[in-house]
Design an enzyme around this catalytic site. Structure first.
Site, short mmCIF file in Angstrom:
data_model
loop_
_atom_site.label_atom_id
_atom_site.label_comp_id
_atom_site.label_asym_id
_atom_site.label_seq_id
_atom_site.Cartn_x
_atom_site.Cartn_y
_atom_site.Cartn_z
N ASP A 1 2.03 4.01 -3.48
CA ASP A 1 1.79 5.46 -3.54
C ASP A 1 3.11 6.19 -3.75
OD1 ASP A 1 -0.94 5.11 -3.01
OD2 ASP A 1 -1.02 6.87 -1.71
N ASP B 1 0.84 -1.20 0.00
CA ASP B 1 0.00 0.00 0.00
C ASP B 1 0.88 1.24 0.00
OD1 ASP B 1 -2.37 1.57 0.30
OD2 ASP B 1 -1.84 1.83 2.41
C1 IPM Z 1 -5.54 1.44 -1.75
C2 IPM Z 1 -6.24 2.27 -0.70
C3 IPM Z 1 -6.99 1.35 0.23
C4 IPM Z 1 -5.98 0.46 0.93
C5 IPM Z 1 -7.89 2.06 1.25
C6 IPM Z 1 -8.85 3.01 0.58
C7 IPM Z 1 -8.63 1.08 2.13
O1 IPM Z 1 -5.33 3.07 -0.03
O2 IPM Z 1 -6.23 0.74 -2.52
O3 IPM Z 1 -4.32 1.49 -1.83
O4 IPM Z 1 -5.41 0.84 1.96
O5 IPM Z 1 -5.75 -0.64 0.45
MN MN Z 2 -3.30 2.96 -0.81
#
Ligand code: IPM
Ligand code: MN
Length: 353
Positions: free
Chosen positions: A250, A246
């Site tokens: 990003d 996660d």
């Molecule tokens: C992602 C998002 C989700 C996650 C959230 C919205 C629950 O950040 O798809 O990366 O943490 O997996």
């Molecule tokens: Mn995420």
């Protein structure tokens, strides 16, 4: 070909970007003589408002009955700063992933030459970067039990649990992808500290022995967090657990120049869902300014992975690249001058040209 697609627009900019992806899919139907049927369903805050449940049973049924799922975004600020909220939009997404068994989250990241300047990173570092984050999606600390608070509310706990079986099935996905790429898998873990990470390392290293042509590297997540922006070209397929994946995905989006162009697939043994990696961007909702490209590229992944439509998928990817190269982009990229729907229209025009 006749195919059925479940469409979950979700919250914030979700409906706008989904609309553009549907426009593009309709262009593909026309050009390649397919018939897609779109079945809309509620999820997230939109579903809470109407039904009290962020992932209603009806939505689950619709997901099960369709050949693939296209998803927009989830999240609404009215829940973000309310620690007492019992239901949250995000629970809908987590419940959907888990109840559909979508264990493999695939997030491709690459740098486009036309967007090198859109990234805050130095051009020479990111040029040529092209890798895939393979994130385990339905286990680990997101789902492990016990979780919660002590009775007096002063202690909170989450539990990270992984079984060997869960690690193996996602490892297979990563190695399959690596076979058709640069034959390299990098496992990111924290095996110097965590027991779960040690099980990951042991399992993946053992599995890798069957494929001597594939290089396996095991790196610690903290140092990889640095290398992903200092030496992104060293990565090909990144394999990692839920929480690390996660965060790192990003971070990796900075390489591409905008979070608004990164698509993803979440794949299980029976179902598959395609969604942009960005969130619901509530500040932009209804303004026709959000970048629809990540969702449009997610639709391209859907065609390729779920329907085996390689040529159709490539037609979308080529049209998106053409839009990027000719600066038909939204404001998140190089101060682009085009709206969400204008970018969608351009991509359609390029597909049908
Ligand atoms: C992602 C998002 C989700 C996650 C959230 C919205 C629950 O950040 O798809 O990366 O943490 O997996
Ligand atoms: Mn995420």
């Amino acid at each position: 070909m006749n195919k059925k697609i479940a469409v979950l627009s979700g919250d914030g900019i979700g409906p706008e970007i989904i609309q553009e992806a549907i426009k593009v899919l309709k262009a593909i139907e026309l050009k390649f003589n397919h018939q897609f049927e779109y079945k809309y369903a509620l999820i997230g805050a939109a579903a809470i408002d109407k039904t009290g449940n962020p992932y209603p049973d009806e939505t689950h049924q619709i997901c099960l009955e369709n050949d693939a799922i296209l998803f927009g975004a989830i999240g609404d600020p009215k829940y973000d700063n309310d620690p007492t909220a019992k239901v949250r939009p995000e629970q809908g997404l987590l419940k959907m992933r888990s109840s559909l068994g979508l264990y493999a989250n695939i997030r491709p990241v690459k740098s486009y030459d036309a967007l090198l300047d859109a990234s805050p990173l130095k051009n020479e570092r990111i040029k040529g970067a092209d890798f895939i984050v393979v994130r385990e999606l339905i286990s680990g600390i997101y789902f492990g039990k016990p979780r919660g608070r002590s009775e007096d509310q002063t202690i909170a706990y989450d539990t990270c649990v992984y079984t060997k079986e869960e690690i193996l099935r996602i490892t297979k996905t990563a190695f399959e992808l690596a076979k058709n790429r640069k034959q390299k898998v990098t496992l990111l873990d924290k095996a110097n500290v965590l027991a779960t990470s040690r099980l990951w390392r042991e399992t993946v290293t053992e599995y890798a022995k069957q494929f001597p042509e594939i290089t396996l590297e095991c790196n610690y997540i903290d140092s990889a967090a640095m290398e992903i922006i200092t030496k992104p070209t060293k990565f090909d397929v990144i394999l990692t657990e839920n929480l690390f994946g996660d965060i790192i995905s990003d971070e990796a989006s900075v390489i591409a120049g905008s979070l608004g162009i990164l698509p993803s697939a979440s794949i299980g043994d029976k179902n598959a869902l395609y969604e942009p990696i960005h969130g619901s961007y509530p500040q932009a909702a209804g303004k026709n300014i959000a970048n629809p490209m990540a969702t449009i590229l997610s639709a391209a992944m859907l065609l390729e992975n779920s329907f085996g439509m390689l040529e159709e998928s490539k037609a979308i990817v080529d049209a998106v690249e053409k839009a990027i190269n000719n600066n038909f982009v939204t404001e998140d990229i190089n101060d682009g001058k085009f709206s969400t729907s204008q970018v969608g229209d351009k991509i359609v025009e390029f597909i049908l040209a």
